[in-house]
Design a protein around this motif. Sequence first.
Motif, PDB file in Angstrom:
ATOM      1  N   LEU A   1       0.829  -1.202   0.000  1.00  0.00           N
ATOM      2  CA  LEU A   1       0.000   0.000   0.000  1.00  0.00           C
ATOM      3  C   LEU A   1       0.870   1.262   0.000  1.00  0.00           C
ATOM      4  O   LEU A   1       0.564   2.236  -0.700  1.00  0.00           O
ATOM      5  N   LEU A   2       1.953   1.241   0.777  1.00  0.00           N
ATOM      6  CA  LEU A   2       2.841   2.401   0.826  1.00  0.00           C
ATOM      7  C   LEU A   2       3.483   2.655  -0.545  1.00  0.00           C
ATOM      8  O   LEU A   2       3.583   3.804  -0.998  1.00  0.00           O
ATOM      9  N   ASN A   3       3.894   1.593  -1.203  1.00  0.00           N
ATOM     10  CA  ASN A   3       4.504   1.752  -2.530  1.00  0.00           C
ATOM     11  C   ASN A   3       3.505   2.323  -3.533  1.00  0.00           C
ATOM     12  O   ASN A   3       3.852   3.162  -4.383  1.00  0.00           O
ATOM     13  N   GLU A   4       2.253   1.893  -3.418  1.00  0.00           N
ATOM     14  CA  GLU A   4       1.204   2.420  -4.292  1.00  0.00           C
ATOM     15  C   GLU A   4       1.050   3.921  -4.077  1.00  0.00           C
ATOM     16  O   GLU A   4       0.927   4.700  -5.047  1.00  0.00           O
ATOM     17  N   ILE A   5       1.083   4.343  -2.825  1.00  0.00           N
ATOM     18  CA  ILE A   5       0.917   5.770  -2.497  1.00  0.00           C
ATOM     19  C   ILE A   5       2.156   6.562  -2.931  1.00  0.00           C
ATOM     20  O   ILE A   5       2.052   7.650  -3.524  1.00  0.00           O
ATOM     21  N   ALA A   6       3.333   6.016  -2.672  1.00  0.00           N
ATOM     22  CA  ALA A   6       4.582   6.710  -3.038  1.00  0.00           C
ATOM     23  C   ALA A   6       4.692   6.869  -4.557  1.00  0.00           C
ATOM     24  O   ALA A   6       5.147   7.905  -5.058  1.00  0.00           O
ATOM     25  N   THR A   7       4.283   5.840  -5.283  1.00  0.00           N
ATOM     26  CA  THR A   7       4.320   5.916  -6.749  1.00  0.00           C
ATOM     27  C   THR A   7       3.440   7.059  -7.243  1.00  0.00           C
ATOM     28  O   THR A   7       3.830   7.829  -8.141  1.00  0.00           O
ATOM     29  N   ARG A   8       2.274   7.181  -6.664  1.00  0.00           N
ATOM     30  CA  ARG A   8       1.377   8.249  -7.096  1.00  0.00           C
ATOM     31  C   ARG A   8       1.894   9.623  -6.672  1.00  0.00           C
ATOM     32  O   ARG A   8       1.790  10.606  -7.425  1.00  0.00           O
ATOM     33  N   ALA A   9       2.484   9.718  -5.475  1.00  0.00           N
ATOM     34  CA  ALA A   9       3.041  10.984  -5.012  1.00  0.00           C
ATOM     35  C   ALA A   9       4.172  11.453  -5.931  1.00  0.00           C
ATOM     36  O   ALA A   9       4.275  12.646  -6.272  1.00  0.00           O
ATOM     37  N   ALA A  10       5.022  10.514  -6.367  1.00  0.00           N
ATOM     38  CA  ALA A  10       6.112  10.861  -7.280  1.00  0.00           C
ATOM     39  C   ALA A  10       5.558  11.332  -8.621  1.00  0.00           C
ATOM     40  O   ALA A  10       6.093  12.253  -9.249  1.00  0.00           O
ATOM     41  N   ALA A  11       4.448  10.707  -9.048  1.00  0.00           N
ATOM     42  CA  ALA A  11       3.871  11.066 -10.344  1.00  0.00           C
ATOM     43  C   ALA A  11       3.295  12.478 -10.338  1.00  0.00           C
ATOM     44  O   ALA A  11       3.382  13.200 -11.341  1.00  0.00           O
ATOM     45  N   VAL A  12       2.712  12.878  -9.211  1.00  0.00           N
ATOM     46  CA  VAL A  12       2.100  14.218  -9.166  1.00  0.00           C
ATOM     47  C   VAL A  12       3.079  15.269  -8.640  1.00  0.00           C
ATOM     48  O   VAL A  12       2.756  16.460  -8.600  1.00  0.00           O
ATOM     49  N   GLY A  13       4.265  14.816  -8.205  1.00  0.00           N
ATOM     50  CA  GLY A  13       5.267  15.759  -7.717  1.00  0.00           C
ATOM     51  C   GLY A  13       4.966  16.332  -6.340  1.00  0.00           C
ATOM     52  O   GLY A  13       5.390  17.451  -6.024  1.00  0.00           O
ATOM     53  N   ALA A  14       4.263  15.581  -5.512  1.00  0.00           N
ATOM     54  CA  ALA A  14       3.917  16.045  -4.159  1.00  0.00           C
ATOM     55  C   ALA A  14       4.871  15.432  -3.139  1.00  0.00           C
ATOM     56  O   ALA A  14       5.315  14.288  -3.281  1.00  0.00           O
ATOM     57  N   ARG A  15       5.154  16.216  -2.087  1.00  0.00           N
ATOM     58  CA  ARG A  15       5.979  15.680  -1.001  1.00  0.00           C
ATOM     59  C   ARG A  15       5.117  14.742  -0.147  1.00  0.00           C
ATOM     60  O   ARG A  15       3.940  15.011   0.095  1.00  0.00           O
ATOM     61  N   LEU A  16       5.722  13.645   0.305  1.00  0.00           N
ATOM     62  CA  LEU A  16       5.042  12.671   1.158  1.00  0.00           C
ATOM     63  C   LEU A  16       5.651  12.769   2.552  1.00  0.00           C
ATOM     64  O   LEU A  16       6.857  12.577   2.723  1.00  0.00           O
ATOM     65  N   HIS A  17       4.813  13.058   3.521  1.00  0.00           N
ATOM     66  CA  HIS A  17       5.321  13.275   4.878  1.00  0.00           C
ATOM     67  C   HIS A  17       4.795  12.181   5.808  1.00  0.00           C
ATOM     68  O   HIS A  17       3.604  11.894   5.854  1.00  0.00           O
ATOM     69  N   PHE A  18       5.721  11.598   6.579  1.00  0.00           N
ATOM     70  CA  PHE A  18       5.381  10.521   7.501  1.00  0.00           C
ATOM     71  C   PHE A  18       5.185  11.093   8.901  1.00  0.00           C
ATOM     72  O   PHE A  18       6.131  11.582   9.524  1.00  0.00           O
ATOM     73  N   ASP A  19       3.941  11.009   9.412  1.00  0.00           N
ATOM     74  CA  ASP A  19       3.662  11.470  10.770  1.00  0.00           C
ATOM     75  C   ASP A  19       4.227  10.491  11.795  1.00  0.00           C
ATOM     76  O   ASP A  19       4.482   9.314  11.486  1.00  0.00           O
ATOM     77  N   ALA A  20       4.394  10.972  13.019  1.00  0.00           N
ATOM     78  CA  ALA A  20       4.878  10.128  14.124  1.00  0.00           C
ATOM     79  C   ALA A  20       3.735   9.872  15.095  1.00  0.00           C
ATOM     80  O   ALA A  20       3.011  10.798  15.469  1.00  0.00           O
ATOM     81  N   LEU A  21       3.560   8.625  15.510  1.00  0.00           N
ATOM     82  CA  LEU A  21       2.466   8.290  16.437  1.00  0.00           C
ATOM     83  C   LEU A  21       2.983   7.842  17.790  1.00  0.00           C
ATOM     84  O   LEU A  21       2.626   8.402  18.821  1.00  0.00           O
ATOM     85  N   THR A  22       3.821   6.812  17.810  1.00  0.00           N
ATOM     86  CA  THR A  22       4.363   6.297  19.079  1.00  0.00           C
ATOM     87  C   THR A  22       5.840   5.982  18.887  1.00  0.00           C
ATOM     88  O   THR A  22       6.287   5.698  17.764  1.00  0.00           O
ATOM     89  N   PRO A  23       6.624   6.016  19.977  1.00  0.00           N
ATOM     90  CA  PRO A  23       8.035   5.652  19.863  1.00  0.00           C
ATOM     91  C   PRO A  23       8.227   4.249  19.302  1.00  0.00           C
ATOM     92  O   PRO A  23       9.187   3.976  18.593  1.00  0.00           O
ATOM     93  N   GLU A  24       7.281   3.348  19.619  1.00  0.00           N
ATOM     94  CA  GLU A  24       7.417   1.963  19.175  1.00  0.00           C
ATOM     95  C   GLU A  24       7.296   1.816  17.656  1.00  0.00           C
ATOM     96  O   GLU A  24       7.769   0.815  17.094  1.00  0.00           O
ATOM     97  N   SER A  25       6.660   2.785  17.009  1.00  0.00           N
ATOM     98  CA  SER A  25       6.465   2.677  15.562  1.00  0.00           C
ATOM     99  C   SER A  25       7.581   3.336  14.754  1.00  0.00           C
ATOM    100  O   SER A  25       7.595   3.251  13.517  1.00  0.00           O
TER     101      SER A  25
END
Length: 667
Positions: free
Chosen positions: A480-504
């Motif tokens: 799923l992440l690769n699907e999203i990253a592929t589309r983000a690269a195609a539209v030229g948008a930055r992809l930002h990873f939020d932080a939830l817990t230290p364990e993640s």
Amino acid sequence: MDDSKTVSLAVKTRSDPTPVVEAGRAAPVLPTLPSAHVFLSLESVERYAESWRELCDLHAGPMEQLEWVDACLHGGPRPQIVAISETSYLRAFAPLARVSRRGILSLEMIGVGDHFEPMDFVASDGAALQTLCAAVRSQNVAIRLGRLPQGSPTIPALRQAFGRRAVIRVSAQAAAPWIAMDDSWQSPETHLNSGRRSDLRRARKRADEVGTVTIQIVCPDLPQLPALLDEAFAVEERSWKGDEETSLVRDADRGAFFRRYTNAACRQGTLRICFLRINGQAVAMQIAVQQSRRFWLLKVGYDASFSRCSPGMLLTRETIAYAASRKLLTYEFLGTCEAWTSVWTDRRRECVELTAYPFTPLGLAALVADGGASLLARSRKAARRLPRTLKSCFRGMVKSVVARAARRYIAGDSLAAALDVRTRLDQIGQPTTLGFWDADGDSPRVVADRYLEALESMQGAPAHAYLSIKLPSLGNSADLLNEIATRAAAVGARLHFDALTPESVETTQAAIDEVRKRHPSLAIGHTLPGRWRRSVADADWAAARGLSVRVVKGQFPAAGTDDCPPKLGFLEVVKQLAGKPIHVDIATHDEPLAKEAAAILKSAGTSFDRERLYGMGNPPLEDGGSRPRIYIPYGAAYLPYAVARLRKNPALGGRLLLDWIRSLLRL
């Protein structure tokens, strides 16, 4: 002294009681009418002992037998046994005892209060039972029958006897399990499901591995009894009952009762003491009675140190097979339905409690006293529940307020609502970023589709727009992440990873490295919470990969972590990033903190922007007239602060209330 009395009963007769005698024939013998007696001691019952036992053998179980009644009365309540007889033969009896409850005399079944076994009136036929219930009614006190079989004819007979001259209450009591026997039960395992049969075979195999297994079912003689009882009591003492001090060894009164009763049952030849032995050592035991062509299980126990081979289950299998081989009608587990009895049967003898309050001084006094006690008990229970109820209501109210107040911080439920906000902000030159906030229960596929939908909207958007995603909401799915990253690269948008817990964090970092390999031209960002001590080191990790970094204070620590004070940690991360050739987003609504962080980065020549959450008020212009970026969430609503901190920071209560009011007014 004959400690008994005769009760007068109203009997309908002919108007002319004189018999008519025909010439040449002898006068007929009139049938003896049944008489009612009240026995105030067991000694006065002795002349009826034989017919009492015969009546029980035909119509009752061991709880109604003289031996059980005698053992229960030892040092206990005074008997008031109501009986119906013809000449020297007993036709019916009610094994009752005088009990004082709250200072008011009533009659109760002997032993039910102490041992809670099902018990009933005993009668040879319906007419005798009806006569018996009339005699019981004439005692003029409350009658309490603690655990009657639900289908007992005693219940309608008592209702008829009391008529409208009493209040009768019937309530459910615990059912007793039992088995209807036939020849198939000589192999009890055939009645188990495949899983249970497998368990039984495994248990027997384990027992055989320990040593030689033998079964002993004894109808003991009196000289044998003391030693057998000592051995049976010792087995039960080695079970959980010993640990909880409820075994017959620890409970002196119950232990003495079972010794008295088993001694009497032994004299009658009905007692059965059963053992499962391994290498001669008793590891499971049962104390039972065989009467009225039924097997009655009174007491069970097993040695907990042998629990791996389930000795109690193995012994039960053997005694069920024994009962079937003796052509007995039923196997009565007595007690109540439990997990171990459900292995063998789902049959239940439903039971009820019946209490009759006659309209007499003592009957009405008992009704008032019981009603008052019940009301008091319910009031106390309600009083104990009140704090929990109020707490639950308060939590529900807070949850409702929070849910409403949180809507102030999202653009709406849909992407369309978020795009409306973005368009409006674009018109005044306000930088933005989108973030879909998923709800509990949203599947990773649904979340991924929402992210892809947002990326489609970024085609032709200003260069400063980017999408924030949460990797755990995608189920950490690489596909799923690769699907999203592929589309983000195609539209030229930055992809930002939020932080939830230290364990993640470790998982997120590994995913970022994988995305960078597959999409080297894709702009990637990462959030670092200042309150996590690891974020300082993670700042170096992000800088080494040229990632954009959003620095936040972090509102939600993980349990058990040694966190930094949020403001201090925030500045430490900023200082660690200062001078690095990356872009930093300062994400806080704390103006003094934001200005101090901006000064640090500016003096180090590090590119940075301010970022604020939508709904946090109108952001001030930066030096030079630029505006902070606005993070526009949509989807599920969450507050940007922890409600759990209300206790430590009561000022948040005012903020929550203000947010709630603003959400109502849509300010």
